[in-house]
Motif scaffolding. Structure first.
Motif, PDB file in Angstrom:
ATOM      1  N   MET A  33       0.827  -1.204   0.000  1.00  0.00           N
ATOM      2  CA  MET A  33       0.000   0.000   0.000  1.00  0.00           C
ATOM      3  C   MET A  33       0.862   1.254   0.000  1.00  0.00           C
ATOM      4  O   MET A  33       0.546   2.240  -0.677  1.00  0.00           O
ATOM      5  CB  MET A  33      -0.940  -0.008   1.200  1.00  0.00           C
ATOM      6  N   TYR A  34       1.960   1.223   0.755  1.00  0.00           N
ATOM      7  CA  TYR A  34       2.921   2.332   0.708  1.00  0.00           C
ATOM      8  C   TYR A  34       3.345   2.609  -0.728  1.00  0.00           C
ATOM      9  O   TYR A  34       3.405   3.766  -1.164  1.00  0.00           O
ATOM     10  CB  TYR A  34       4.136   1.989   1.570  1.00  0.00           C
ATOM     11  N   GLY A  35       3.626   1.544  -1.497  1.00  0.00           N
ATOM     12  CA  GLY A  35       4.062   1.719  -2.881  1.00  0.00           C
ATOM     13  C   GLY A  35       3.018   2.403  -3.734  1.00  0.00           C
ATOM     14  O   GLY A  35       3.336   3.287  -4.545  1.00  0.00           O
ATOM     15  N   TYR A  36       1.752   2.034  -3.563  1.00  0.00           N
ATOM     16  CA  TYR A  36       0.698   2.674  -4.345  1.00  0.00           C
ATOM     17  C   TYR A  36       0.467   4.118  -3.902  1.00  0.00           C
ATOM     18  O   TYR A  36       0.137   4.983  -4.714  1.00  0.00           O
ATOM     19  CB  TYR A  36      -0.603   1.870  -4.237  1.00  0.00           C
ATOM     20  N   TYR A  37       0.651   4.399  -2.616  1.00  0.00           N
ATOM     21  CA  TYR A  37       0.478   5.771  -2.154  1.00  0.00           C
ATOM     22  C   TYR A  37       1.586   6.680  -2.691  1.00  0.00           C
ATOM     23  O   TYR A  37       1.326   7.808  -3.115  1.00  0.00           O
ATOM     24  CB  TYR A  37       0.449   5.824  -0.631  1.00  0.00           C
ATOM     25  N   ILE A  38       2.830   6.190  -2.679  1.00  0.00           N
ATOM     26  CA  ILE A  38       3.906   7.034  -3.202  1.00  0.00           C
ATOM     27  C   ILE A  38       3.770   7.208  -4.715  1.00  0.00           C
ATOM     28  O   ILE A  38       4.120   8.243  -5.261  1.00  0.00           O
ATOM     29  CB  ILE A  38       5.299   6.473  -2.821  1.00  0.00           C
ATOM     30  N   ASP A  39       3.211   6.198  -5.402  1.00  0.00           N
ATOM     31  CA  ASP A  39       2.928   6.333  -6.837  1.00  0.00           C
ATOM     32  C   ASP A  39       2.099   7.575  -7.131  1.00  0.00           C
ATOM     33  O   ASP A  39       2.245   8.206  -8.178  1.00  0.00           O
ATOM     34  CB  ASP A  39       2.124   5.135  -7.346  1.00  0.00           C
ATOM     35  N   ASN A  40       1.185   7.876  -6.211  1.00  0.00           N
ATOM     36  CA  ASN A  40       0.209   8.929  -6.453  1.00  0.00           C
ATOM     37  C   ASN A  40       0.423  10.158  -5.579  1.00  0.00           C
ATOM     38  O   ASN A  40      -0.468  10.992  -5.461  1.00  0.00           O
ATOM     39  CB  ASN A  40      -1.199   8.358  -6.254  1.00  0.00           C
ATOM     40  N   ARG A  41       1.612  10.237  -4.970  1.00  0.00           N
ATOM     41  CA  ARG A  41       1.993  11.408  -4.184  1.00  0.00           C
ATOM     42  C   ARG A  41       0.989  11.679  -3.066  1.00  0.00           C
ATOM     43  O   ARG A  41       0.631  12.825  -2.787  1.00  0.00           O
ATOM     44  CB  ARG A  41       2.143  12.627  -5.088  1.00  0.00           C
ATOM     45  N   LEU A  42       0.533  10.625  -2.417  1.00  0.00           N
ATOM     46  CA  LEU A  42      -0.429  10.739  -1.326  1.00  0.00           C
ATOM     47  C   LEU A  42       0.333  10.849  -0.009  1.00  0.00           C
ATOM     48  O   LEU A  42       0.438   9.907   0.770  1.00  0.00           O
ATOM     49  CB  LEU A  42      -1.364   9.527  -1.333  1.00  0.00           C
ATOM     50  N   TRP A  43       0.873  12.023   0.249  1.00  0.00           N
ATOM     51  CA  TRP A  43       1.796  12.211   1.368  1.00  0.00           C
ATOM     52  C   TRP A  43       1.133  12.010   2.732  1.00  0.00           C
ATOM     53  O   TRP A  43       1.722  11.331   3.587  1.00  0.00           O
ATOM     54  CB  TRP A  43       2.451  13.591   1.275  1.00  0.00           C
ATOM     55  N   VAL A 205      -4.214   1.858   8.424  1.00  0.00           N
ATOM     56  CA  VAL A 205      -4.070   2.407   9.773  1.00  0.00           C
ATOM     57  C   VAL A 205      -5.261   3.281  10.139  1.00  0.00           C
ATOM     58  O   VAL A 205      -5.876   3.118  11.193  1.00  0.00           O
ATOM     59  CB  VAL A 205      -2.751   3.207   9.906  1.00  0.00           C
ATOM     60  N   THR A 206      -5.628   4.221   9.264  1.00  0.00           N
ATOM     61  CA  THR A 206      -6.716   5.148   9.579  1.00  0.00           C
ATOM     62  C   THR A 206      -8.091   4.546   9.302  1.00  0.00           C
ATOM     63  O   THR A 206      -9.084   5.009   9.859  1.00  0.00           O
ATOM     64  CB  THR A 206      -6.576   6.435   8.761  1.00  0.00           C
ATOM     65  N   GLY A 207      -8.150   3.538   8.404  1.00  0.00           N
ATOM     66  CA  GLY A 207      -9.435   2.959   8.024  1.00  0.00           C
ATOM     67  C   GLY A 207     -10.240   3.826   7.088  1.00  0.00           C
ATOM     68  O   GLY A 207     -11.382   3.496   6.752  1.00  0.00           O
ATOM     69  N   GLU A 208      -9.648   4.937   6.618  1.00  0.00           N
ATOM     70  CA  GLU A 208     -10.372   5.857   5.754  1.00  0.00           C
ATOM     71  C   GLU A 208     -10.247   5.461   4.285  1.00  0.00           C
ATOM     72  O   GLU A 208      -9.244   4.872   3.863  1.00  0.00           O
ATOM     73  CB  GLU A 208      -9.858   7.283   5.951  1.00  0.00           C
ATOM     74  N   GLU A 209     -11.241   5.829   3.494  1.00  0.00           N
ATOM     75  CA  GLU A 209     -11.214   5.589   2.058  1.00  0.00           C
ATOM     76  C   GLU A 209     -10.352   6.651   1.389  1.00  0.00           C
ATOM     77  O   GLU A 209     -10.445   7.836   1.728  1.00  0.00           O
ATOM     78  CB  GLU A 209     -12.638   5.628   1.505  1.00  0.00           C
ATOM     79  N   VAL A 210      -9.516   6.234   0.442  1.00  0.00           N
ATOM     80  CA  VAL A 210      -8.672   7.156  -0.307  1.00  0.00           C
ATOM     81  C   VAL A 210      -9.322   7.376  -1.666  1.00  0.00           C
ATOM     82  O   VAL A 210      -9.447   6.441  -2.457  1.00  0.00           O
ATOM     83  CB  VAL A 210      -7.238   6.606  -0.477  1.00  0.00           C
ATOM     84  N   VAL A 211      -9.753   8.598  -1.918  1.00  0.00           N
ATOM     85  CA  VAL A 211     -10.548   8.844  -3.122  1.00  0.00           C
ATOM     86  C   VAL A 211      -9.921   9.850  -4.078  1.00  0.00           C
ATOM     87  O   VAL A 211     -10.298   9.901  -5.247  1.00  0.00           O
ATOM     88  CB  VAL A 211     -11.969   9.330  -2.752  1.00  0.00           C
ATOM     89  N   ARG A 212      -8.963  10.673  -3.623  1.00  0.00           N
ATOM     90  CA  ARG A 212      -8.410  11.708  -4.495  1.00  0.00           C
ATOM     91  C   ARG A 212      -6.936  11.483  -4.732  1.00  0.00           C
ATOM     92  O   ARG A 212      -6.165  11.297  -3.785  1.00  0.00           O
ATOM     93  CB  ARG A 212      -8.613  13.096  -3.876  1.00  0.00           C
ATOM     94  N   VAL A 213      -6.507  11.487  -5.992  1.00  0.00           N
ATOM     95  CA  VAL A 213      -5.099  11.253  -6.311  1.00  0.00           C
ATOM     96  C   VAL A 213      -4.531  12.355  -7.204  1.00  0.00           C
ATOM     97  O   VAL A 213      -3.413  12.257  -7.676  1.00  0.00           O
ATOM     98  CB  VAL A 213      -4.887   9.886  -7.008  1.00  0.00           C
ATOM     99  N   THR A 214      -5.291  13.421  -7.450  1.00  0.00           N
ATOM    100  CA  THR A 214      -4.821  14.477  -8.329  1.00  0.00           C
ATOM    101  C   THR A 214      -4.450  15.722  -7.528  1.00  0.00           C
ATOM    102  O   THR A 214      -4.902  15.905  -6.401  1.00  0.00           O
ATOM    103  CB  THR A 214      -5.902  14.860  -9.367  1.00  0.00           C
ATOM    104  N   SER A 215      -3.630  16.564  -8.143  1.00  0.00           N
ATOM    105  CA  SER A 215      -3.253  17.823  -7.512  1.00  0.00           C
ATOM    106  C   SER A 215      -4.414  18.799  -7.494  1.00  0.00           C
ATOM    107  O   SER A 215      -4.466  19.709  -6.665  1.00  0.00           O
ATOM    108  CB  SER A 215      -2.075  18.464  -8.252  1.00  0.00           C
ATOM    109  N   GLU A 216      -5.346  18.639  -8.415  1.00  0.00           N
ATOM    110  CA  GLU A 216      -6.502  19.522  -8.483  1.00  0.00           C
ATOM    111  C   GLU A 216      -7.532  19.115  -7.441  1.00  0.00           C
ATOM    112  O   GLU A 216      -7.732  17.941  -7.183  1.00  0.00           O
ATOM    113  CB  GLU A 216      -7.133  19.487  -9.878  1.00  0.00           C
ATOM    114  N   PRO A 217      -8.207  20.088  -6.808  1.00  0.00           N
ATOM    115  CA  PRO A 217      -9.227  19.770  -5.798  1.00  0.00           C
ATOM    116  C   PRO A 217     -10.442  19.088  -6.420  1.00  0.00           C
ATOM    117  O   PRO A 217     -10.659  19.169  -7.613  1.00  0.00           O
ATOM    118  CB  PRO A 217      -9.577  21.137  -5.195  1.00  0.00           C
TER     119      PRO A 217
END
Length: 217
Positions: A33-43, A205-217
């Protein structure tokens, strides 16, 4: 030793073995999961994977950042250059291979070694793709029953720039006219300029859904 005592010890050994296999699976999922998060700059999502106490991160020769209060700014400001999420036509592939996870006797700490192969589009205004490879030697800790990253340490083997980014395509061949599909493809995400399959899992860890991967809001 009577049969009852022998069976009790055997059950204890099997329970310990099963528990260690479950630990390894959980740590592998955490790292993937860390790998997919860094792929998408999900800091923020990446920083949340680290232990609350004594966490540290060292990427290349950038120095070691300790504590979650320093890891998130490092991710966002140094690696991310002040930007969260992907820009249009930007991509990063962070492939983690050859994972070996070793859980210690207490089942409260573990080590993991991974080989990372990285592809990335050029920075704004650039024309050369990034290729990199290196090895992770990480430490994990079980904190309040949840496996988290205690130390993430990546040592690069090489970085190289490769020309020819203009030839990269974000789509496969077009829809067939002779054998048309029963439904069209899922439309691309406008802010990315390409399709993106959403995450089917919540943050470990947080149990939250990750839905946004773009720099735009």
């Amino acid at each position: 030793m009577d049969r009852h005592e022998e069976m009790t010890q055997r059950i204890a050994r099997l329970e310990d073995r099963l528990g260690r296999l479950e630990d390894i699976e959980e740590i592998q999922r955490l790292q993937r999961m860390y790998g997919y998060y860094i792929d998408n700059r999900l800091w923020p999502e990446m920083a949340a994977l680290f232990a609350d106490e004594g966490a540290a991160m060292e990427i290349g020769r950038r120095g070691r950042y300790t504590g979650k209060e320093h890891i998130l700014p490092f991710l966002r400001e140094v690696l991310g250059q002040g930007r969260d999420g992907l820009a249009r036509n930007e991509f990063i592939n962070h492939m983690q291979l050859q994972g070996v996870v070793t859980v210690d006797h207490s089942r409260q700490r573990a080590q993991g070694r991974w080989r990372a192969l990285i592809q990335g589009s050029p920075p704004p205004g650039g024309t050369a793709m990034l290729w990199a490879e290196g090895v992770y030697e990480n430490t994990y800790v079980r904190e309040n029953g949840v496996w988290k990253i205690a130390l993430l340490w990546w040592v690069p083997t090489f970085y190289v720039s490769h020309p020819g980014y203009e030839s990269v395509s974000f789509a496969s061949g077009p829809q067939s006219d002779s054998l048309p599909p029963q439904a069209p493809s899922v439309p691309p995400v406008a802010a990315l300029g390409r399709s993106f399959p959403p995450f089917h899992y919540c943050h470990p860890v947080t149990g939250e859904e990750v839905v946004r991967v773009t720099s735009e809001p």
